[in-house]
Design an enzyme around this catalytic site. Structure first.
Site, short mmCIF file in Angstrom:
data_model
loop_
_atom_site.label_atom_id
_atom_site.label_comp_id
_atom_site.label_asym_id
_atom_site.label_seq_id
_atom_site.Cartn_x
_atom_site.Cartn_y
_atom_site.Cartn_z
N SER A 141 0.31 -1.22 0.63
CA SER A 141 0.13 0.04 0.36
C SER A 141 0.87 1.34 0.09
O SER A 141 1.97 1.37 0.27
CB SER A 141 -1.04 -0.09 1.75
OG SER A 141 -1.97 0.67 1.92
N TYR A 155 -2.42 -1.28 10.67
CA TYR A 155 -2.23 -1.15 9.10
C TYR A 155 -1.11 -1.21 8.60
O TYR A 155 -0.15 -1.81 7.36
CB TYR A 155 -3.19 -0.61 9.22
CG TYR A 155 -3.83 -1.05 7.67
CD1 TYR A 155 -4.62 -2.81 6.46
CD2 TYR A 155 -3.47 -0.01 6.42
CE1 TYR A 155 -4.09 -2.17 5.62
CE2 TYR A 155 -3.50 0.06 5.07
CZ TYR A 155 -4.36 -1.17 4.66
OH TYR A 155 -4.41 -2.03 2.68
P1 NAD Z 1 -11.62 -5.97 0.78
O1 NAD Z 1 -11.98 -5.90 2.64
O2 NAD Z 1 -12.63 -4.92 -0.13
O3 NAD Z 1 -11.48 -7.25 0.46
C1 NAD Z 1 -10.46 -7.67 0.92
C2 NAD Z 1 -10.74 -9.66 0.98
O4 NAD Z 1 -9.60 -10.55 1.40
C3 NAD Z 1 -12.11 -10.20 1.22
O5 NAD Z 1 -12.83 -11.38 0.35
C4 NAD Z 1 -11.98 -10.99 2.61
O6 NAD Z 1 -12.79 -11.88 2.44
C5 NAD Z 1 -10.06 -11.85 2.19
N1 NAD Z 1 -10.15 -11.79 2.92
C6 NAD Z 1 -9.90 -11.36 4.74
N2 NAD Z 1 -9.45 -11.84 5.44
C7 NAD Z 1 -9.33 -12.92 4.44
C8 NAD Z 1 -8.25 -14.77 5.53
N3 NAD Z 1 -7.92 -14.30 6.29
N4 NAD Z 1 -7.80 -15.08 4.37
C9 NAD Z 1 -9.00 -14.85 3.62
N5 NAD Z 1 -9.08 -14.08 2.45
C10 NAD Z 1 -9.24 -13.29 3.75
O7 NAD Z 1 -10.57 -5.43 1.47
P2 NAD Z 1 -9.97 -4.47 -0.50
O8 NAD Z 1 -10.10 -3.23 -0.65
O9 NAD Z 1 -10.31 -5.60 -2.13
O10 NAD Z 1 -8.07 -5.01 -0.27
C11 NAD Z 1 -7.39 -5.94 -0.94
C12 NAD Z 1 -6.01 -6.06 -0.54
O11 NAD Z 1 -5.33 -4.52 -1.08
C13 NAD Z 1 -5.41 -5.90 0.42
O12 NAD Z 1 -4.63 -6.89 1.42
C14 NAD Z 1 -5.37 -4.25 1.45
O13 NAD Z 1 -4.52 -3.73 2.43
C15 NAD Z 1 -4.70 -3.57 -0.13
N6 NAD Z 1 -5.38 -2.54 -0.83
C16 NAD Z 1 -5.83 -1.88 -0.86
C17 NAD Z 1 -6.34 -0.52 -0.34
C18 NAD Z 1 -7.79 0.33 -1.29
O14 NAD Z 1 -7.77 1.43 -1.25
N7 NAD Z 1 -8.86 -0.64 -0.85
C19 NAD Z 1 -5.60 0.35 -0.81
C20 NAD Z 1 -3.91 -0.05 -0.57
C21 NAD Z 1 -3.66 -1.39 -0.74
#
Ligand code: NAD
Length: 263
Positions: A141, A155
């Site tokens: 991130s 985080y």
């Molecule tokens: P989200 O919450 O929309 O989706 C996350 C997914 O991970 C979900 O389907 C959830 O069920 C799954 N998950 C959670 N715990 C789990 C576990 N123990 N085992 C297996 N699956 C699990 O989140 P997102 O925004 O899509 O984020 C996905 C990745 O992108 C994360 O690593 C997050 O840190 C990173 N990220 C997101 C953003 C953003 O703006 N959305 C920015 C930077 C980084």
């Protein structure tokens, strides 16, 4: 022929959000995609990718459990013969000021975001080493490595640590034909960001989303398909000489140096 035709990919956290975007785009470029997620919705997401005529299968697995990761990796290899691509995307965020962050909330983020990546990599890497081929993509991130807001200590710690993991592993497996690269997104419109918006302003989460967009030079949040295209590039041979890199995808959100200077 797509740039990933014939490749077998694992995407974690693929039921929704960025992982779903990555799974959809990898499939569009020709990869068979194994969607791993703890949420039952993973089955629906895989079915909808298959319904578009692509190869996909769902596996309900908690990335915190090493043995479960190993057994689903074994199942994918038994079915498809190999794993070429691992997108370590599953992650969680829980906001709280440092002194209010209890150990349970801290550990949830450390366990999913860090140990989960560790476990999935441990489960898949032996097959990649055997095949002398692999593309590992780690979801970091901009939060942690570059910027942070209040309530993000746990985080941000995990996302910064993943860059150390990326670089060290990239160094170690370069001789095996395996690349390891990190994606550093800014704000992408996913269920996670919608959660963050609700936590920040329960009575008007849309105002939070509009506020985020207003602070981004491109004036909008990113889409899960834009994340998918970057992951597909890093997962393909188009990125053959890139390893240990961290690639920012943020619509310019980390660019502004001040809010007041400029003509
Ligand atoms: P989200 O919450 O929309 O989706 C996350 C997914 O991970 C979900 O389907 C959830 O069920 C799954 N998950 C959670 N715990 C789990 C576990 N123990 N085992 C297996 N699956 C699990 O989140 P997102 O925004 O899509 O984020 C996905 C990745 O992108 C994360 O690593 C997050 O840190 C990173 N990220 C997101 C953003 C953003 O703006 N959305 C920015 C930077 C980084």
């Amino acid at each position: 022929m797509g740039k990933l035709t014939g490749k077998v990919a694992v995407v974690t956290g693929a039921a929704m959000g960025n992982g779903e975007g990555i799974a959809r785009v990898l499939a569009k470029h020709g990869a068979y995609v194994a969607l791993w997620d703890v949420a039952e919705k993973v089955f629906e997401t895989a079915r909808s990718i298959e319904a578009q005529g692509y190869g996909a299968a769902a596996f309900q697995v908690d990335v915190r459990m090493l043995e479960d990761c190993q057994s689903v990796a074994k199942a994918v290899i038994a079915e498809k013969g190999k794993i070429d691509i691992l997108c370590n995307n599953a992650g969680v965020v829980r906001l709280a000021h440092f002194l209010d962050m209890n150990d349970e909330l801290r550990d949830l983020q450390f366990d999913v975001n860090l140990i989960g990546v560790w476990n999935c990599t441990k489960a898949v890497l032996p097959n990649m080493k055997k095949n002398k081929y692999g593309k590992i993509v780690i979801m970091s991130s901009v939060t942690g490595p570059m910027v942070a807001d209040e309530g993000e200590t746990a985080y941000a710690t995990t996302k910064a640590a993943l860059l150390g993991f990326t670089k060290s592993l990239a160094r170690e497996v370069a001789k095996d034909g395996i690349t390891v690269n990190a994606i550093c997104p800014g704000y992408i419109l996913t269920p996670m960001v919608e959660y963050t918006a609700r936590e920040s302003n329960p009575s008007d989460p849309d105002a939070v989303i509009r506020g985020i967009a207003a602070g981004i030079p491109m004036g909008r949040l990113g889409s899960i398909l834009e994340i998918g295209e970057l992951a597909a590039f890093l997962a393909s041979d188009e990125s053959s000489y890139i390893t240990g890199a961290q690639i920012v995808i943020d619509g310019g959100s980390t660019l502004p140096e001040t809010k007041s200077v400029g003509v």
